[in-house]
Write a protein that holds these residues in place. Structure first.
Motif, PDB file in Angstrom:
ATOM      1  N   VAL A  23       3.321   6.116  -5.236  1.00 39.26           N
ATOM      2  CA  VAL A  23       3.367   6.347  -6.824  1.00 39.26           C
ATOM      3  C   VAL A  23       2.411   7.170  -7.172  1.00 39.26           C
ATOM      4  O   VAL A  23       2.361   8.273  -8.007  1.00 39.26           O
ATOM      5  CB  VAL A  23       3.432   4.887  -7.306  1.00 39.26           C
ATOM      6  N   VAL A  24       1.083   6.934  -6.639  1.00 42.34           N
ATOM      7  CA  VAL A  24      -0.058   8.023  -7.060  1.00 42.34           C
ATOM      8  C   VAL A  24       0.143   9.620  -6.610  1.00 42.34           C
ATOM      9  O   VAL A  24       0.067  10.272  -7.320  1.00 42.34           O
ATOM     10  CB  VAL A  24      -1.249   7.425  -6.377  1.00 42.34           C
ATOM     11  N   ILE A  25       0.836   9.805  -5.163  1.00 41.87           N
ATOM     12  CA  ILE A  25       0.970  10.995  -4.790  1.00 41.87           C
ATOM     13  C   ILE A  25       2.057  11.536  -5.532  1.00 41.87           C
ATOM     14  O   ILE A  25       1.785  12.758  -6.122  1.00 41.87           O
ATOM     15  CB  ILE A  25       1.344  10.977  -3.514  1.00 41.87           C
ATOM     16  N   GLU A  26       3.136  11.069  -5.835  1.00 40.60           N
ATOM     17  CA  GLU A  26       4.401  11.733  -6.564  1.00 40.60           C
ATOM     18  C   GLU A  26       3.679  11.894  -8.012  1.00 40.60           C
ATOM     19  O   GLU A  26       3.937  13.181  -8.672  1.00 40.60           O
ATOM     20  CB  GLU A  26       5.469  10.758  -6.540  1.00 40.60           C
ATOM     21  N   GLY A  27       3.086  11.117  -8.477  1.00 41.31           N
ATOM     22  CA  GLY A  27       2.502  11.265 -10.031  1.00 41.31           C
ATOM     23  C   GLY A  27       1.701  12.734  -9.922  1.00 41.31           C
ATOM     24  O   GLY A  27       1.631  13.517 -10.810  1.00 41.31           O
TER      25      GLY A  27
ATOM     26  N   GLN B 283      -8.158   4.316  -0.292  1.00 45.69           N
ATOM     27  CA  GLN B 283      -8.494   5.721  -0.122  1.00 45.69           C
ATOM     28  C   GLN B 283      -7.687   6.563  -0.921  1.00 45.69           C
ATOM     29  O   GLN B 283      -7.532   7.820  -0.673  1.00 45.69           O
ATOM     30  CB  GLN B 283      -8.293   6.218   1.258  1.00 45.69           C
ATOM     31  N   ILE B 284      -6.817   6.033  -2.030  1.00 48.36           N
ATOM     32  CA  ILE B 284      -5.996   6.810  -2.787  1.00 48.36           C
ATOM     33  C   ILE B 284      -6.785   7.907  -3.496  1.00 48.36           C
ATOM     34  O   ILE B 284      -5.909   9.015  -3.447  1.00 48.36           O
ATOM     35  CB  ILE B 284      -5.431   5.856  -3.810  1.00 48.36           C
TER      36      ILE B 284
ATOM     37  N   ALA C  82       0.713  -1.229   0.057  1.00 49.33           N
ATOM     38  CA  ALA C  82      -0.037   0.065   0.133  1.00 49.33           C
ATOM     39  C   ALA C  82       0.894   1.379   0.028  1.00 49.33           C
ATOM     40  O   ALA C  82       0.481   2.404  -0.786  1.00 49.33           O
ATOM     41  CB  ALA C  82      -0.880   0.070   1.371  1.00 49.33           C
ATOM     42  N   TYR C  83       1.907   1.173   0.780  1.00 53.01           N
ATOM     43  CA  TYR C  83       2.862   2.327   0.831  1.00 53.01           C
ATOM     44  C   TYR C  83       3.381   2.852  -0.528  1.00 53.01           C
ATOM     45  O   TYR C  83       3.373   3.868  -1.056  1.00 53.01           O
ATOM     46  CB  TYR C  83       3.945   2.053   1.830  1.00 53.01           C
TER      47      TYR C  83
END
Length: 177
Positions: free
Chosen positions: A12-16, A153-154, A6-7
């Motif tokens: 990856v989603v946050i950074e992108g 919750q991404i 999950a981390y």
């Protein structure tokens, strides 16, 4: 090949999302740190940005995600009891320089509570040299959620970036007054 935790997926989603906003010109990424602590088997990722046109050393926002050994083992062991730990901690913080005035601290608190909600823990820390009598000081304001964030919750994290940007805009307006 292994299944990312999950981390890693959240990172990856946050950074992108943040770099997409940087490329579009909405924000400017000013720092990024990615740590792995092999002694404690923990990971931590921080990314800082400010709005385009803002002075980065005067006003910035940072998102931090962290996962410890208990979070990693919960995912790898896949037991029913461990699933509640299979996520990571997310914290939001803001760094700003402002007039050393109690009213400004109260206004910062009010701005952040209005955006993030009163049920969030918001802690302000002032940084100053007590031997220098300066009229301006630096404040770090941290918004804590006091719970783990899970892969499901991404999409909420993308919304958090919107709140971070709105916070920067409101804080900038407050500091300009």
């Amino acid at each position: 090949m292994f299944d990312p935790t999950a981390y890693e997926n959240i990172k990856v989603v946050i950074e992108g999302d943040i770099y997409d906003r940087d490329l579009s010109g909405e924000i400017i990424v000013i720092d990024r740190n990615d740590w792995i602590n092999t002694a404690k088997l923990s990971r931590k990722y921080e990314i800082s940005f400010t709005k385009r046109g803002y002075e980065p050393n005067l006003l910035s926002a940072m998102m931090t995600i962290e996962a410890g050994l208990e979070n990693l083992s919960a995912e790898l062991l896949e037991s029913v009891d461990a699933k509640q730990l299979a996520g990571c901690k997310v914290n939001i913080s803001f760094s700003l320089f402002h007039k050393n005035d109690m009213d400004v601290f109260k206004e910062i608190q009010k701005v952040l509570e209005n955006i993030w909600g009163r049920d969030r823990a918001i802690m302000q820390t002032a940084v100053m040299n007590p031997l220098e009598n300066k009229s301006r000081i630096q404040t770090h304001a941290k918004v804590s959620f006091n719970r783990l964030v899970f892969e499901e919750q991404i999409d909420d994290l993308s919304e958090m970036i919107d709140y971070m940007i709105a916070s920067l805009e409101k804080l900038k307006k407050l500091l300009s007054e």
